[in-house]
Scaffold this motif. Sequence first.
Motif, PDB file in Angstrom:
ATOM      1  N   ALA A  57      74.050  81.383 -10.755  1.00 30.01           N
ATOM      2  CA  ALA A  57      75.350  81.407 -10.196  1.00 30.01           C
ATOM      3  C   ALA A  57      76.294  80.753 -11.347  1.00 30.01           C
ATOM      4  CB  ALA A  57      75.776  80.912  -9.013  1.00 30.01           C
ATOM      5  N   MET A  58      75.940  79.457 -11.675  1.00 22.28           N
ATOM      6  CA  MET A  58      76.558  78.876 -12.702  1.00 22.28           C
ATOM      7  C   MET A  58      76.409  79.401 -14.225  1.00 22.28           C
ATOM      8  SD  MET A  58      76.018  74.697 -11.673  1.00 22.28           S
ATOM      9  CE  MET A  58      77.090  74.225 -13.153  1.00 22.28           C
ATOM     10  N   THR A  59      75.323  80.040 -14.541  1.00 23.47           N
ATOM     11  CA  THR A  59      75.109  80.565 -15.655  1.00 23.47           C
ATOM     12  C   THR A  59      76.037  81.644 -15.874  1.00 23.47           C
ATOM     13  OG1 THR A  59      72.759  79.804 -15.808  1.00 23.47           O
ATOM     14  CG2 THR A  59      73.561  81.461 -17.302  1.00 23.47           C
ATOM     15  N   ARG A  60      76.083  82.591 -14.761  1.00 25.08           N
ATOM     16  CA  ARG A  60      76.761  83.765 -15.057  1.00 25.08           C
ATOM     17  C   ARG A  60      78.476  83.294 -15.047  1.00 25.08           C
ATOM     18  NH1 ARG A  60      76.938  85.872 -10.567  1.00 25.08           N
ATOM     19  NH2 ARG A  60      75.293  84.984  -9.140  1.00 25.08           N
ATOM     20  N   ARG A  61      78.603  81.950 -14.663  1.00 24.96           N
ATOM     21  CA  ARG A  61      80.091  81.871 -14.722  1.00 24.96           C
ATOM     22  C   ARG A  61      80.603  81.180 -16.081  1.00 24.96           C
ATOM     23  NH1 ARG A  61      84.024  80.470 -10.758  1.00 24.96           N
ATOM     24  NH2 ARG A  61      82.924  82.118  -9.734  1.00 24.96           N
ATOM     25  N   VAL A  62      79.731  80.552 -16.624  1.00 21.17           N
ATOM     26  CA  VAL A  62      79.816  79.874 -17.764  1.00 21.17           C
ATOM     27  C   VAL A  62      79.723  80.813 -18.815  1.00 21.17           C
ATOM     28  CG1 VAL A  62      78.593  78.451 -19.539  1.00 21.17           C
ATOM     29  CG2 VAL A  62      78.868  77.650 -17.105  1.00 21.17           C
ATOM     30  N   CYS A  63      78.940  81.898 -18.842  1.00 20.45           N
ATOM     31  CA  CYS A  63      78.727  82.927 -19.792  1.00 20.45           C
ATOM     32  C   CYS A  63      80.098  83.763 -19.797  1.00 20.45           C
ATOM     33  CB  CYS A  63      77.649  83.904 -19.747  1.00 20.45           C
ATOM     34  SG  CYS A  63      75.941  83.028 -20.003  1.00 20.45           S
ATOM     35  N   LYS A  64      80.560  84.195 -18.487  1.00 18.08           N
ATOM     36  CA  LYS A  64      81.729  84.680 -18.306  1.00 18.08           C
ATOM     37  C   LYS A  64      83.145  84.191 -18.768  1.00 18.08           C
ATOM     38  CE  LYS A  64      84.773  87.029 -15.055  1.00 18.08           C
ATOM     39  NZ  LYS A  64      84.912  87.304 -13.671  1.00 18.08           N
ATOM     40  N   ILE A  65      83.091  82.850 -19.082  1.00 17.43           N
ATOM     41  CA  ILE A  65      84.058  82.118 -19.616  1.00 17.43           C
ATOM     42  C   ILE A  65      83.881  81.741 -21.019  1.00 17.43           C
ATOM     43  CG2 ILE A  65      85.297  79.731 -19.386  1.00 17.43           C
ATOM     44  CD1 ILE A  65      84.623  79.438 -16.464  1.00 17.43           C
ATOM     45  N   THR A  66      82.888  81.523 -21.438  1.00 19.14           N
ATOM     46  CA  THR A  66      82.393  81.195 -23.014  1.00 19.14           C
ATOM     47  C   THR A  66      82.149  82.269 -23.867  1.00 19.14           C
ATOM     48  OG1 THR A  66      80.151  80.445 -22.330  1.00 19.14           O
ATOM     49  CG2 THR A  66      82.059  78.710 -22.176  1.00 19.14           C
ATOM     50  N   ARG A  67      81.596  83.524 -23.052  1.00 17.88           N
ATOM     51  CA  ARG A  67      81.049  84.522 -23.742  1.00 17.88           C
ATOM     52  C   ARG A  67      79.800  84.255 -24.672  1.00 17.88           C
ATOM     53  NH1 ARG A  67      83.682  88.769 -21.335  1.00 17.88           N
ATOM     54  NH2 ARG A  67      85.917  88.401 -21.270  1.00 17.88           N
ATOM     55  N   MET A  68      79.088  83.256 -24.416  1.00 23.15           N
ATOM     56  CA  MET A  68      77.836  82.893 -24.890  1.00 23.15           C
ATOM     57  C   MET A  68      76.586  83.692 -24.295  1.00 23.15           C
ATOM     58  SD  MET A  68      77.042  79.020 -23.466  1.00 23.15           S
ATOM     59  CE  MET A  68      78.414  78.378 -24.327  1.00 23.15           C
ATOM     60  N   LYS A  69      75.601  83.540 -24.924  1.00 19.53           N
ATOM     61  CA  LYS A  69      74.406  84.292 -24.537  1.00 19.53           C
ATOM     62  C   LYS A  69      73.814  83.564 -23.098  1.00 19.53           C
ATOM     63  CE  LYS A  69      72.892  86.178 -28.968  1.00 19.53           C
ATOM     64  NZ  LYS A  69      71.648  86.385 -29.900  1.00 19.53           N
ATOM     65  N   ARG A  70      73.004  84.210 -22.469  1.00 21.88           N
ATOM     66  CA  ARG A  70      72.536  83.510 -21.417  1.00 21.88           C
ATOM     67  C   ARG A  70      71.767  82.285 -21.290  1.00 21.88           C
ATOM     68  NH1 ARG A  70      72.177  85.065 -16.028  1.00 21.88           N
ATOM     69  NH2 ARG A  70      70.555  83.971 -14.938  1.00 21.88           N
ATOM     70  N   GLY A  71      70.764  82.410 -22.656  1.00 15.23           N
ATOM     71  CA  GLY A  71      69.978  81.291 -22.505  1.00 15.23           C
ATOM     72  C   GLY A  71      70.788  80.119 -22.758  1.00 15.23           C
ATOM     73  N   LEU A  72      71.976  80.175 -23.679  1.00 16.18           N
ATOM     74  CA  LEU A  72      72.635  78.992 -24.102  1.00 16.18           C
ATOM     75  C   LEU A  72      73.761  78.630 -22.867  1.00 16.18           C
ATOM     76  CD1 LEU A  72      73.787  79.617 -27.681  1.00 16.18           C
ATOM     77  CD2 LEU A  72      72.385  78.045 -26.801  1.00 16.18           C
ATOM     78  N   GLY A  73      74.036  79.522 -22.073  1.00  9.67           N
ATOM     79  CA  GLY A  73      74.882  79.410 -20.806  1.00  9.67           C
ATOM     80  C   GLY A  73      73.869  78.745 -19.757  1.00  9.67           C
ATOM     81  N   LEU A  74      72.603  79.105 -19.695  1.00 11.10           N
ATOM     82  CA  LEU A  74      71.698  78.141 -18.573  1.00 11.10           C
ATOM     83  C   LEU A  74      71.317  76.961 -19.329  1.00 11.10           C
ATOM     84  CD1 LEU A  74      69.763  78.096 -16.351  1.00 11.10           C
ATOM     85  CD2 LEU A  74      68.034  79.002 -17.707  1.00 11.10           C
ATOM     86  N   GLY A  75      71.164  76.610 -20.427  1.00  8.86           N
ATOM     87  CA  GLY A  75      71.079  75.135 -21.197  1.00  8.86           C
ATOM     88  C   GLY A  75      72.244  74.450 -20.574  1.00  8.86           C
ATOM     89  N   LEU A  76      73.520  74.928 -20.937  1.00 13.04           N
ATOM     90  CA  LEU A  76      74.740  74.187 -20.773  1.00 13.04           C
ATOM     91  C   LEU A  76      74.913  74.211 -18.937  1.00 13.04           C
ATOM     92  CD1 LEU A  76      77.509  73.193 -21.615  1.00 13.04           C
ATOM     93  CD2 LEU A  76      78.534  75.228 -21.690  1.00 13.04           C
ATOM     94  N   SER A  77      74.700  75.071 -18.334  1.00 14.46           N
ATOM     95  CA  SER A  77      74.784  74.782 -16.893  1.00 14.46           C
ATOM     96  C   SER A  77      73.795  73.627 -16.303  1.00 14.46           C
ATOM     97  CB  SER A  77      74.485  76.038 -16.098  1.00 14.46           C
ATOM     98  OG  SER A  77      75.354  77.015 -16.636  1.00 14.46           O
TER      99      SER A  77
END
Length: 353
Positions: A57-77
């Motif tokens: 859930a956090m990764t999808r929200r981060v990727c939606k806001i930042t437009r980054m790829k899922r792997g980077l979004g998961l790492g950031l989350s």
Amino acid sequence: MNEQAESSPSSSSPIGRIAAITVTIVAIVGVAWLLVELAGFLMLVFASLVLAAIFDAMTRRVCKITRMKRGLGLGLSVTLILAVFAGVFTLFGTQLAGEFDTIRQSIPPAIQQVQDFLRQIGLGGTLDNLLQDGSNDISGYLAQAGSYVLTAGNGLANFVLVFVGAIFIASDPAVYRRGLLLLIPQKAEASVARALDDASRGLGGWMTGQAVSSLVVAAFTWLGLFLLGVPASGGLGLIAGLLDVIPMIGPIISGIPAVLLAFTVSPATALWTVGLFLLVQQIQGNFLQPMIQKHAVDVPPAVLLFAVVAAGLLFGFIGVLLAAPLTVVVYVLIQRIYVSTLLGKEIKVAGQD
């Protein structure tokens, strides 16, 4: 010869049926025994799935806001979650540790004060013995809970296993979903796919609502105890927020140490503390719980209560902690697979109005 050939299938048919029934019974018993033996492991797997749902859930929200790829979004989350916990422990760890130590040291004198108060008002006989038995039971339950955690394996190792497993699952949940559907017969694949989607929405909705509920309960409890002058109000508020995850039973457990510590101030403070917990429970039951049910699934309260007891008996302490999300998932799967698919009745889909 023809008569013997005709009679042989009929004579062997009962033996074949008996053999098939025997093999089926042995297989069922074997699977049941295997599930019982692997109960602790299966609960760790489910804990990874719950944590993976949070990461997803956090990764999808981060990727939606930042437009980054899922792997980077998961790492950031994951980094954000670890940073939040590290920051909280850095800022408030020493204070909370001191408050928990205060709670541990204050419980025995508080029980003694309650006993003295009961003797003063003429209720020192039966109620005094009942309170003593209750305090012994609480100590026994706490010791048993500790043994549950220890028997589940090394706590740190289990946490690392759950955490790393959740990251792997959240990195590409579609892979695990496709792998599970490959094991399902083709006729039932569509129904199981819809059931998995329903369970995912229900679990995600439950986690969102429960997070809000726990924060509100912790904040209200801390503020109320602080205004009443109860010692270690911050630690007691944190306990109330964490135990709010356990339906029905959690709030009662969190209220016991708060009332006992309130007796160290005065009996009147203890009475006001009981009223505070009743007020918080009214807020939780009338406002927060309907919000959780709206976003997840409307599980009847009695089902949740008995699910907590059953999960504790079957899986121990970790079962009690995961009883609510496990009940939500099982309830949704039963609705979709049994009620909707097999019985053909309409159901309310989890997470949808």
